[in-house]
Design a protein around this motif. Structure first.
Motif, PDB file in Angstrom:
ATOM      1  N   ARG A   1      -1.656  -4.548  10.694  1.00  0.00           N
ATOM      2  CA  ARG A   1      -1.551  -6.002  11.220  1.00  0.00           C
ATOM      3  C   ARG A   1      -0.908  -6.776  10.251  1.00  0.00           C
ATOM      4  O   ARG A   1       0.045  -7.612  10.305  1.00  0.00           O
ATOM      5  CB  ARG A   1      -2.708  -6.710  11.828  1.00  0.00           C
ATOM      6  CG  ARG A   1      -2.328  -7.989  12.529  1.00  0.00           C
ATOM      7  CD  ARG A   1      -3.662  -8.475  12.989  1.00  0.00           C
ATOM      8  NE  ARG A   1      -4.614  -7.613  13.992  1.00  0.00           N
ATOM      9  CZ  ARG A   1      -5.720  -7.120  13.931  1.00  0.00           C
ATOM     10  NH1 ARG A   1      -6.184  -7.336  12.582  1.00  0.00           N
ATOM     11  NH2 ARG A   1      -6.196  -6.423  14.711  1.00  0.00           N
ATOM     12  N   VAL A   2      -1.609  -7.006   9.025  1.00  0.00           N
ATOM     13  CA  VAL A   2      -1.246  -7.992   7.902  1.00  0.00           C
ATOM     14  C   VAL A   2       0.225  -7.444   7.154  1.00  0.00           C
ATOM     15  O   VAL A   2       1.097  -8.416   7.166  1.00  0.00           O
ATOM     16  CB  VAL A   2      -2.080  -8.007   6.850  1.00  0.00           C
ATOM     17  CG1 VAL A   2      -1.719  -8.720   5.648  1.00  0.00           C
ATOM     18  CG2 VAL A   2      -3.259  -8.834   7.380  1.00  0.00           C
ATOM     19  N   VAL A   3       0.460  -6.376   7.303  1.00  0.00           N
ATOM     20  CA  VAL A   3       1.768  -5.709   6.699  1.00  0.00           C
ATOM     21  C   VAL A   3       3.046  -6.188   7.849  1.00  0.00           C
ATOM     22  O   VAL A   3       4.204  -6.649   7.442  1.00  0.00           O
ATOM     23  CB  VAL A   3       1.814  -4.132   6.695  1.00  0.00           C
ATOM     24  CG1 VAL A   3       3.246  -3.670   6.554  1.00  0.00           C
ATOM     25  CG2 VAL A   3       0.974  -3.724   5.462  1.00  0.00           C
ATOM     26  N   PRO A  19      -2.911  -9.112  -0.811  1.00  0.00           N
ATOM     27  CA  PRO A  19      -3.127  -9.515   0.637  1.00  0.00           C
ATOM     28  C   PRO A  19      -3.838  -8.677   1.644  1.00  0.00           C
ATOM     29  O   PRO A  19      -4.348  -8.901   2.623  1.00  0.00           O
ATOM     30  CB  PRO A  19      -1.644  -9.638   1.059  1.00  0.00           C
ATOM     31  CG  PRO A  19      -0.850  -8.678   0.237  1.00  0.00           C
ATOM     32  CD  PRO A  19      -1.401  -8.811  -1.076  1.00  0.00           C
ATOM     33  N   THR A  20      -3.881  -7.366   1.425  1.00  0.00           N
ATOM     34  CA  THR A  20      -4.502  -6.469   1.875  1.00  0.00           C
ATOM     35  C   THR A  20      -5.871  -5.945   1.508  1.00  0.00           C
ATOM     36  O   THR A  20      -6.614  -4.835   1.743  1.00  0.00           O
ATOM     37  CB  THR A  20      -3.712  -5.126   2.585  1.00  0.00           C
ATOM     38  OG1 THR A  20      -3.510  -4.471   1.224  1.00  0.00           O
ATOM     39  CG2 THR A  20      -2.491  -5.566   2.872  1.00  0.00           C
ATOM     40  N   VAL A  31       1.361   0.489   1.620  1.00  0.00           N
ATOM     41  CA  VAL A  31       1.822  -0.785   1.714  1.00  0.00           C
ATOM     42  C   VAL A  31       3.194  -1.056   1.408  1.00  0.00           C
ATOM     43  O   VAL A  31       4.271  -1.652   1.712  1.00  0.00           O
ATOM     44  CB  VAL A  31       0.867  -1.895   1.669  1.00  0.00           C
ATOM     45  CG1 VAL A  31       1.741  -3.326   1.609  1.00  0.00           C
ATOM     46  CG2 VAL A  31      -0.300  -1.911   2.634  1.00  0.00           C
ATOM     47  N   VAL A  32       2.884  -0.674  -0.224  1.00  0.00           N
ATOM     48  CA  VAL A  32       4.261  -0.989  -1.047  1.00  0.00           C
ATOM     49  C   VAL A  32       5.440  -0.088  -0.530  1.00  0.00           C
ATOM     50  O   VAL A  32       6.540  -0.664  -0.597  1.00  0.00           O
ATOM     51  CB  VAL A  32       3.775  -0.893  -2.476  1.00  0.00           C
ATOM     52  CG1 VAL A  32       5.067  -0.688  -3.545  1.00  0.00           C
ATOM     53  CG2 VAL A  32       2.602  -1.632  -3.027  1.00  0.00           C
ATOM     54  N   SER A  33       5.304   1.221  -0.243  1.00  0.00           N
ATOM     55  CA  SER A  33       6.215   1.995   0.100  1.00  0.00           C
ATOM     56  C   SER A  33       6.878   1.704   1.401  1.00  0.00           C
ATOM     57  O   SER A  33       8.295   1.855   1.489  1.00  0.00           O
ATOM     58  CB  SER A  33       5.768   3.511   0.156  1.00  0.00           C
ATOM     59  OG  SER A  33       5.061   3.626   1.285  1.00  0.00           O
ATOM     60  N   SER A  34       6.183   1.044   2.236  1.00  0.00           N
ATOM     61  CA  SER A  34       6.844   0.808   3.587  1.00  0.00           C
ATOM     62  C   SER A  34       7.486  -0.649   3.473  1.00  0.00           C
ATOM     63  O   SER A  34       8.329  -0.954   4.502  1.00  0.00           O
ATOM     64  CB  SER A  34       5.702   0.841   4.684  1.00  0.00           C
ATOM     65  OG  SER A  34       4.872  -0.129   4.492  1.00  0.00           O
ATOM     66  N   LEU A  35       6.980  -1.462   2.676  1.00  0.00           N
ATOM     67  CA  LEU A  35       7.348  -2.887   2.757  1.00  0.00           C
ATOM     68  C   LEU A  35       8.287  -3.462   1.733  1.00  0.00           C
ATOM     69  O   LEU A  35       9.200  -4.425   2.354  1.00  0.00           O
ATOM     70  CB  LEU A  35       5.914  -3.784   2.570  1.00  0.00           C
ATOM     71  CG  LEU A  35       6.017  -5.236   3.119  1.00  0.00           C
ATOM     72  CD1 LEU A  35       6.464  -5.473   4.523  1.00  0.00           C
ATOM     73  CD2 LEU A  35       4.541  -5.692   2.996  1.00  0.00           C
ATOM     74  N   CYS A  36       8.236  -2.999   0.391  1.00  0.00           N
ATOM     75  CA  CYS A  36       9.009  -3.626  -0.607  1.00  0.00           C
ATOM     76  C   CYS A  36      10.420  -2.943  -0.770  1.00  0.00           C
ATOM     77  O   CYS A  36      10.291  -1.960  -1.075  1.00  0.00           O
ATOM     78  CB  CYS A  36       8.084  -3.495  -1.789  1.00  0.00           C
ATOM     79  SG  CYS A  36       6.407  -4.211  -1.552  1.00  0.00           S
ATOM     80  N   ASP A  37      11.301  -3.723  -1.376  1.00  0.00           N
ATOM     81  CA  ASP A  37      12.316  -3.628  -1.548  1.00  0.00           C
ATOM     82  C   ASP A  37      12.587  -3.139  -2.948  1.00  0.00           C
ATOM     83  O   ASP A  37      13.131  -2.095  -3.579  1.00  0.00           O
ATOM     84  CB  ASP A  37      13.536  -4.809  -1.385  1.00  0.00           C
ATOM     85  CG  ASP A  37      13.678  -5.230  -0.115  1.00  0.00           C
ATOM     86  OD1 ASP A  37      14.221  -4.581   1.082  1.00  0.00           O
ATOM     87  OD2 ASP A  37      12.931  -6.177   0.188  1.00  0.00           O
TER      88      ASP A  37
END
Length: 252
Positions: free
Chosen positions: A186-188, A175-176, A209-215
């Motif tokens: 913005r997309v995150v 997605p990014t 992105v992965v580190s900040s967003l994903c469980d």
């Protein structure tokens, strides 16, 4: 497990003797944002295509809410609430932003190909289309031709058209990809907001992105699962560092 919404068992895809996806077992928990990462050629996009039947599996099965979906067509899978995006932005460039979302809203109604009906017959969808544009911060672009949008805004529009299908599970493929830092942030935030009450499985190269967003994170390498866990566990794995993260891991 009752909270597993999407699962694969021994999922395998072979192309003329080459194994692109090799006996992958994956479980995606309800309500999680789950990342699928790995080096180029690891089989991530092929795996996505197997989940949504854009490619048939050689062996193994895909279960959605405990039921095998390996014989369903891609549109049937989407109608059940398992909806995907693509690496390349899939929007209609010469339609307006609002019209793009409105077309997506037509799909569940079965009216996408009613070309003989007047455009005014779609006006009843405008309110919901505007609500979706507000969710992705595009309400100010509703009348703009999509081709005029910056790349990051086009990806936001694609997210809106995905949400128009009322997904329970969203599969987001890169997605990014190709975005500058401002668009990525913005997309995150849009993904984080869209994920409320939903489950997300995403292929993503950007480790921040992965580190900040994903469980939870699953690492693929040469078509096989190399490691799985939360970001601290995966990023500390020496095999993962060697196969995928390399020096970049020290800066994330």
């Amino acid at each position: 497990m009752s909270n597993v919404v999407l699962e694969t068992r021994g999922l395998t895809k072979e192309f003329n003797g080459f194994t692109a996806v090799d006996s992958v077992d994956l479980q995606v928990q309800q309500g999680h944002i789950h990342a699928l990462i790995g080096p180029n050629g690891a089989g991530k996009s092929t795996f996505f295509n197997l989940l949504t039947r854009f490619l048939p599996a050689t062996r193994g099965e895909v279960l959605y809410r405990g039921k095998a979906i390996g014989t369903l067509a891609p549109n049937q899978i989407a109608c059940q609430g398992l909806v995907r995006s693509f690496q390349i932005s899939a929007v209609f460039g010469h339609m307006s932003v609002l019209e793009n979302v409105r077309v997506a809203l037509q799909r569940p109604l079965g009216t996408s190909f009613h070309f003989w009906k007047p455009a005014s017959s779609l006006d009843r969808l405008n309110q919901r289309a505007m609500q979706l544009l507000e969710e992705v911060d595009l309400q100010g672009f509703a009348t703009r031709k999509t081709v005029e949008l910056p790349y990051g805004r086009k990806r936001a529009l694609e997210l809106a058209t995905t949400l128009a299908l009322d997904p329970q599970v969203m599969l987001l493929d890169e997605p990014t990809q190709g975005m500058g830092h401002e668009d990525v942030e913005r997309v995150v935030e849009l993904i984080r907001k869209a994920a409320v009450g939903r489950t997300v499985l995403m292929v993503e190269h950007n480790l921040q992105v992965v580190s900040s967003l994903c469980d939870r994170i699953t690492v693929l390498a040469r078509g096989k699962v190399l490691a799985e866990g939360d970001y601290p566990a995966v990023s500390a794995n020496p095999q993962v560092r060697e196969a995928y993260m390399g020096k970049e891991a020290a800066h994330v």
